[in-house]
Design a protein around this motif. Structure first.
Motif, PDB file in Angstrom:
ATOM      1  N   ALA A   1       9.416   5.081  32.207  1.00  0.00           N
ATOM      2  CA  ALA A   1       8.584   5.456  33.138  1.00  0.00           C
ATOM      3  C   ALA A   1       8.386   6.889  33.280  1.00  0.00           C
ATOM      4  O   ALA A   1       7.266   7.427  33.385  1.00  0.00           O
ATOM      5  N   ARG A   2       9.317   7.599  33.341  1.00  0.00           N
ATOM      6  CA  ARG A   2       9.202   9.015  33.440  1.00  0.00           C
ATOM      7  C   ARG A   2       8.513   9.851  32.407  1.00  0.00           C
ATOM      8  O   ARG A   2       7.768  10.664  32.400  1.00  0.00           O
ATOM      9  N   ALA A   3       9.159   9.373  31.311  1.00  0.00           N
ATOM     10  CA  ALA A   3       8.191   9.802  29.838  1.00  0.00           C
ATOM     11  C   ALA A   3       7.050   9.535  29.591  1.00  0.00           C
ATOM     12  O   ALA A   3       6.227  10.302  29.290  1.00  0.00           O
ATOM     13  N   LYS A   4       6.536   8.210  30.259  1.00  0.00           N
ATOM     14  CA  LYS A   4       5.354   7.946  30.051  1.00  0.00           C
ATOM     15  C   LYS A   4       4.273   8.796  30.975  1.00  0.00           C
ATOM     16  O   LYS A   4       3.193   9.092  30.743  1.00  0.00           O
ATOM     17  N   SER A   5       4.872   9.150  32.165  1.00  0.00           N
ATOM     18  CA  SER A   5       3.898  10.284  32.959  1.00  0.00           C
ATOM     19  C   SER A   5       3.843  11.409  32.111  1.00  0.00           C
ATOM     20  O   SER A   5       2.800  12.099  32.243  1.00  0.00           O
ATOM     21  N   ILE A   6       4.844  11.953  31.367  1.00  0.00           N
ATOM     22  CA  ILE A   6       4.596  13.140  30.737  1.00  0.00           C
ATOM     23  C   ILE A   6       3.652  12.975  29.487  1.00  0.00           C
ATOM     24  O   ILE A   6       2.605  13.756  29.145  1.00  0.00           O
ATOM     25  N   SER A   7       3.844  11.820  28.856  1.00  0.00           N
ATOM     26  CA  SER A   7       2.844  11.334  27.604  1.00  0.00           C
ATOM     27  C   SER A   7       1.276  11.436  28.361  1.00  0.00           C
ATOM     28  O   SER A   7       0.199  11.871  27.631  1.00  0.00           O
ATOM     29  N   ARG A   8       0.981  10.955  29.516  1.00  0.00           N
ATOM     30  CA  ARG A   8      -0.156  10.850  30.092  1.00  0.00           C
ATOM     31  C   ARG A   8      -0.757  12.034  30.465  1.00  0.00           C
ATOM     32  O   ARG A   8      -1.955  12.521  30.313  1.00  0.00           O
ATOM     33  N   GLN A   9       0.261  13.022  30.831  1.00  0.00           N
ATOM     34  CA  GLN A   9      -0.095  14.167  31.284  1.00  0.00           C
ATOM     35  C   GLN A   9      -0.600  15.284  30.302  1.00  0.00           C
ATOM     36  O   GLN A   9      -1.666  16.054  30.210  1.00  0.00           O
ATOM     37  N   LEU A  10       0.343  15.181  29.237  1.00  0.00           N
ATOM     38  CA  LEU A  10       0.259  16.123  28.260  1.00  0.00           C
ATOM     39  C   LEU A  10      -0.365  15.537  26.837  1.00  0.00           C
ATOM     40  O   LEU A  10      -0.655  16.237  25.993  1.00  0.00           O
ATOM     41  N   LYS A  11      -0.777  14.332  26.726  1.00  0.00           N
ATOM     42  CA  LYS A  11      -1.320  13.737  25.701  1.00  0.00           C
ATOM     43  C   LYS A  11      -0.279  13.699  24.538  1.00  0.00           C
ATOM     44  O   LYS A  11      -0.768  14.197  23.394  1.00  0.00           O
ATOM     45  N   VAL A  12       0.595  13.296  24.740  1.00  0.00           N
ATOM     46  CA  VAL A  12       1.894  13.406  23.563  1.00  0.00           C
ATOM     47  C   VAL A  12       2.298  11.924  23.683  1.00  0.00           C
ATOM     48  O   VAL A  12       2.393  11.251  24.692  1.00  0.00           O
ATOM     49  N   ASN A  13       2.786  11.638  22.500  1.00  0.00           N
ATOM     50  CA  ASN A  13       3.406  10.191  22.341  1.00  0.00           C
ATOM     51  C   ASN A  13       4.952  10.319  21.925  1.00  0.00           C
ATOM     52  O   ASN A  13       5.253  11.113  20.926  1.00  0.00           O
ATOM     53  N   PHE A  14       5.810   9.785  22.723  1.00  0.00           N
ATOM     54  CA  PHE A  14       7.221   9.861  22.420  1.00  0.00           C
ATOM     55  C   PHE A  14       7.524   8.858  21.232  1.00  0.00           C
ATOM     56  O   PHE A  14       7.237   7.799  21.170  1.00  0.00           O
TER      57      PHE A  14
ATOM     58  N   LEU B   1       3.283  18.967  14.392  1.00  0.00           N
ATOM     59  CA  LEU B   1       4.259  19.451  14.941  1.00  0.00           C
ATOM     60  C   LEU B   1       4.117  20.775  15.949  1.00  0.00           C
ATOM     61  O   LEU B   1       4.481  20.886  17.087  1.00  0.00           O
ATOM     62  N   PHE B   2       3.121  21.530  15.244  1.00  0.00           N
ATOM     63  CA  PHE B   2       2.829  22.788  16.239  1.00  0.00           C
ATOM     64  C   PHE B   2       1.982  22.449  17.243  1.00  0.00           C
ATOM     65  O   PHE B   2       2.152  22.999  18.298  1.00  0.00           O
ATOM     66  N   ASP B   3       0.993  21.444  16.974  1.00  0.00           N
ATOM     67  CA  ASP B   3       0.103  20.861  18.084  1.00  0.00           C
ATOM     68  C   ASP B   3       1.066  20.518  19.532  1.00  0.00           C
ATOM     69  O   ASP B   3       0.784  20.679  20.452  1.00  0.00           O
ATOM     70  N   VAL B   4       1.882  19.531  19.100  1.00  0.00           N
ATOM     71  CA  VAL B   4       2.974  18.995  20.106  1.00  0.00           C
ATOM     72  C   VAL B   4       3.466  19.989  20.821  1.00  0.00           C
ATOM     73  O   VAL B   4       3.834  20.087  21.921  1.00  0.00           O
ATOM     74  N   ARG B   5       4.273  20.823  19.959  1.00  0.00           N
ATOM     75  CA  ARG B   5       5.072  22.085  20.700  1.00  0.00           C
ATOM     76  C   ARG B   5       3.972  22.796  21.795  1.00  0.00           C
ATOM     77  O   ARG B   5       4.631  23.377  22.805  1.00  0.00           O
ATOM     78  N   THR B   6       3.057  23.207  21.174  1.00  0.00           N
ATOM     79  CA  THR B   6       2.070  23.900  22.167  1.00  0.00           C
ATOM     80  C   THR B   6       1.884  23.195  23.361  1.00  0.00           C
ATOM     81  O   THR B   6       1.844  23.930  24.416  1.00  0.00           O
ATOM     82  N   ARG B   7       1.635  22.045  23.216  1.00  0.00           N
ATOM     83  CA  ARG B   7       1.103  21.124  24.666  1.00  0.00           C
ATOM     84  C   ARG B   7       2.397  21.195  25.399  1.00  0.00           C
ATOM     85  O   ARG B   7       2.315  21.411  26.523  1.00  0.00           O
ATOM     86  N   LEU B   8       3.509  20.613  24.813  1.00  0.00           N
ATOM     87  CA  LEU B   8       4.732  20.702  25.564  1.00  0.00           C
ATOM     88  C   LEU B   8       4.918  22.128  26.542  1.00  0.00           C
ATOM     89  O   LEU B   8       5.114  22.307  27.565  1.00  0.00           O
ATOM     90  N   THR B   9       5.023  23.057  25.604  1.00  0.00           N
ATOM     91  CA  THR B   9       5.324  24.680  26.118  1.00  0.00           C
ATOM     92  C   THR B   9       4.387  24.921  27.074  1.00  0.00           C
ATOM     93  O   THR B   9       4.937  25.696  28.088  1.00  0.00           O
ATOM     94  N   SER B  10       3.158  24.708  26.973  1.00  0.00           N
ATOM     95  CA  SER B  10       2.143  25.141  28.035  1.00  0.00           C
ATOM     96  C   SER B  10       2.060  24.202  29.265  1.00  0.00           C
ATOM     97  O   SER B  10       1.663  24.565  30.269  1.00  0.00           O
ATOM     98  N   GLY B  11       2.459  22.764  28.983  1.00  0.00           N
ATOM     99  CA  GLY B  11       2.393  22.065  30.356  1.00  0.00           C
ATOM    100  C   GLY B  11       3.552  21.494  30.707  1.00  0.00           C
ATOM    101  O   GLY B  11       3.513  21.153  32.074  1.00  0.00           O
ATOM    102  N   ILE B  12       4.692  21.755  30.274  1.00  0.00           N
ATOM    103  CA  ILE B  12       5.988  21.105  31.087  1.00  0.00           C
ATOM    104  C   ILE B  12       6.342  21.904  32.101  1.00  0.00           C
ATOM    105  O   ILE B  12       6.139  23.352  32.154  1.00  0.00           O
TER     106      ILE B  12
END
Length: 312
Positions: free
Chosen positions: A228-241, A297-308
């Motif tokens: 559930a916690r991970a899904k909140s990050i997925s929705r917020q940052l548009k990434v898939n675990f 990989l670069f796109d996912v890292r960029t989204r996480l770095t800017s949004g986490i």
């Protein structure tokens, strides 16, 4: 007997008070051996724990060192230091290979929570010289000991993942709302994106119907809570675990790693601390994982770095 705030002390295993005399200690040891010996119907695991307890406090010198907080058979502490106070090492490494990129403070929120709880528990006006003193920690309420145990577990995971190499990026103490609902770690590498919790429940864990169970497991459904916690990050940052992972001490799990099937549509695994690096390098074994690299990989890292956002 692992060095964990949740572990029974050597005295607990032998069934005596910490103030027991040498004669009382020896009598308790012999009695415990008789009661747990496999040849007389005892439990082999308990028998081994009794022997380990005696190895820690069976002589005056060992007992003195144990009571002072050191462990003669562990590499994580030095003589006279508390086994509960160590943090990830900042000493220079002999290994010169590049390390993973890391962000955040592993175990930091729980360390602060532990210290605040200890000060509140001992009471105002009482000087708390060493909140990590082993005798003090063992006497603290279970909830306080669990907080420290989880902080140590997070720090152990941080040491493991930091050595994965430059191809990996790790974020620690990631906020998903209230601090107590954080993700302990997010790991991104060539084998995928992993959402992780590091837990020390203070006992053995088993798997049933896609969830962890055990007398000390809390919250009641930790894997579903992680998802559930991970899904909140997925929705917020548009990434898939790629996978949800709960890391536990080696002695808490009967096998190196156990699949829980899929939880909220993604593979879920509980894994021993010692085989975590292998899991992250090879990916989940359910056929759903896939290597990622290059632009993705670069796109996912960029989204996480800017949004986490990290817990405070």
């Amino acid at each position: 007997m692992p060095d964990s705030p949740m572990s029974a002390s050597a005295y607990d295993v032998l069934g005596v008070q910490a103030s027991a005399t040498e004669v009382e200690l020896k009598k308790a040891f012999r009695r415990a051996l008789r009661e747990t010996h496999p040849d007389t119907g005892g439990d082999p695991t308990k028998f081994a724990a009794v022997q380990d307890a005696w190895d820690r406090v069976g002589t005056p010198e060992k007992r003195r060192r144990y009571d002072a907080g050191s462990r003669t058979n562990t590499h994580s502490t030095t003589a006279g230091s508390s086994p509960f106070s160590s943090r990830p090492s900042t000493a220079a490494r002999e290994d010169s290979r590049p390390r993973a990129r890391t962000h955040g403070h592993p175990g930091g929120w729980r360390r602060e929570r532990f210290l605040d709880s200890m000060r509140e528990w001992v009471g105002r006006g009482v000087t708390l010289d060493d909140p990590y003193d082993p005798a003090l920690v063992r006497s603290a309420p279970r909830e306080i000991r669990r907080t420290l145990a989880d902080a140590l577990a997070e720090e152990a995971t941080a040491r493991t993942v930091s050595n994965l190499g430059i191809g990996y990026t790790i974020w620690h103490d990631v906020s998903t709302g209230p601090p107590e609902r954080k993700l302990d770690h997010i790991v991104l590498g060539p084998t995928g994106l992993f959402a992780m919790l590091s837990e020390d429940f203070g006992g053995e864990v088993k798997v049933r119907r896609g969830e962890l169970i055990g007398p000390a497991v809390a919250p009641e459904k930790p894997m579903h809570e992680l998802a559930a916690r991970a899904k909140s990050i997925s929705r917020q940052l548009k990434v898939n675990f790629t996978c949800f992972v709960i890391v536990v001490p080696d002695d808490a799990l009967a096998q190196p790693q156990i699949s829980l099937g899929t939880v909220k549509g993604q593979p879920a695994v509980v894994v021993r601390q010692s085989v975590l690096a292998h899991l992250l390098r090879t990916g989940p074994e359910l056929g759903r994982g896939r290597d990622i690299g290059g632009n993705e990989l670069f796109d996912v890292r960029t989204r996480l770095t800017s949004g986490i956002r990290f817990v405070e």
